[in-house]
Write an enzyme that holds these catalytic residues in place. Structure first.
Site, short mmCIF file in Angstrom:
data_model
loop_
_atom_site.label_atom_id
_atom_site.label_comp_id
_atom_site.label_asym_id
_atom_site.label_seq_id
_atom_site.Cartn_x
_atom_site.Cartn_y
_atom_site.Cartn_z
N HIS A 25 0.82 -1.21 0.00
CA HIS A 25 0.00 0.00 0.00
C HIS A 25 0.85 1.25 0.00
O HIS A 25 0.39 2.34 0.34
CB HIS A 25 -0.95 0.01 1.21
CG HIS A 25 -1.65 -1.30 1.41
ND1 HIS A 25 -1.17 -2.28 2.25
CD2 HIS A 25 -2.75 -1.81 0.81
CE1 HIS A 25 -1.98 -3.34 2.18
NE2 HIS A 25 -2.93 -3.09 1.32
S1 FES Z 1 1.74 -0.53 3.39
FE1 FES Z 1 0.20 -2.01 3.75
S2 FES Z 1 1.33 -3.73 4.45
FE2 FES Z 1 2.85 -2.19 4.15
#
Ligand code: FES
Length: 199
Positions: free
Chosen positions: A158
Site C-alpha cells: 500500500h
Molecule cells: S503498506 Fe500495507 S502492508 Fe505495508
C-alpha cells in the site's frame, strides 16, 4: 544460543510471502516451523540468535530469522547516516516517541534507531498489514518514490515508505516505524538478537 546462517534458502520465506498480511503470515508460520529440527524449533520459538556481522559491507543488508520473523541488519554508509536528520520533518514519529503503537526500545529512540549508528537492526515486517518492504537504498527519483528520495524502504502493498532507520513517513498507511528487536553486542562483530544487555 546458536549461530544463525545467512539467508539460507528456506529462511527467505517471509520475504517471498509478500503481502500475506499479519494474519496470513501467522498461518504460514505453522508448517514452516514444524518442519524444523528440534534445535531450530527452539530458535524459532524465541531463543536469542547470535549473528556474525563482520562480513556486511557498507551499504549492505543481512537478513536473519528471529522468532520466525526476518530481522534486517543494515550497515549504513556515512552518507546514509548524514541523511537521517534531514528527513525528520517528513516522518510521522522521527524519535520513536509514540507509546500507542511503538515497538522501539528506549535505546533506539533516536535518529538512527540503533545501539551503534552504523548498524540498523529492525524487523523487516511492515507495521500496516505485515508485508515485507523492499530495499530502496539508492537516493533520487524512481518509480513509486518522490524525486527527493533519500534512500530507505518501500512497502509494495500500500505504498508505505520508511527511511534508512526504518522510520515511517507521514500520511502513509503504516501506523508506526519498523520494530526494533531487543539486541546487544557480544563483541564488535557479534550481535545477540533477542536479548538486551543486562544492567
Ligand atoms: S503498506 Fe500495507 S502492508 Fe505495508
Amino acid at each position: 544460543m546458536s549461530e544463525q546462517k545467512i539467508d539460507s534458502g528456506k529462511r527467505t520465506w517471509i520475504i517471498a510471502s509478500g503481502c500475506a498480511g499479519a494474519l496470513g503470515a501467522g498461518f504460514v508460520a505453522v508448517p514452516f516451523v514444524s518442519s524444523f529440527e528440534p534445535s531450530e524449533r527452539a530458535r524459532a520459538a524465541g531463543a536469542p540468535v547470535e549473528v556474525d556481522i563482520s562480513g556486511i559491507k557498507p551499504g549492505e543488508k543481512l537478513t536473519v530469522e528471529w522468532r520466525g520473523k526476518p530481522v534486517w541488519i543494515v550497515r549504513r554508509t556515512p552518507e546514509q547516516l548524514a541523511e537521517l536528520p534531514k528527513v525528520d520533518k517528513e516522518l510521522a514519529d522521527p524519535m520513536s516517541k509514540r507509546d500507542n503503537f511503538s515497538t522501539t526500545p528506549e535505546f533506539a529512540r533516536n535518529d538512527w534507531r540503533s545501539l551503534k549508528p552504523e548498524y540498523l537492526v529492525v524487523v523487516g515486517i511492515c507495521s500496516h498489514l505485515g508485508c515485507s518492504p523492499g530495499d530502496k537504498f539508492t537516493p533520487g527519483a524512481q518509480p513509486s518514490l518522490p524525486d527527493d528520495w533519500a534512500g530507505g524502504f518501500l512497502c509494495p502493498c500500500h505504498g508505505s515508505t520508511f527511511d534508512m532507520a526504518g522510520r515511517v513517513y507521514k500520511d502513509k498507511p503504516a501506523p508506526d516505524n519498523l520494530e526494533v528487536p531487543p539486541y546487544t553486542y557480544l563483541t564488535d562483530s557479534r550481535l545477540l538478537i533477542g536479548e538486551e544487555k543486562k544492567a
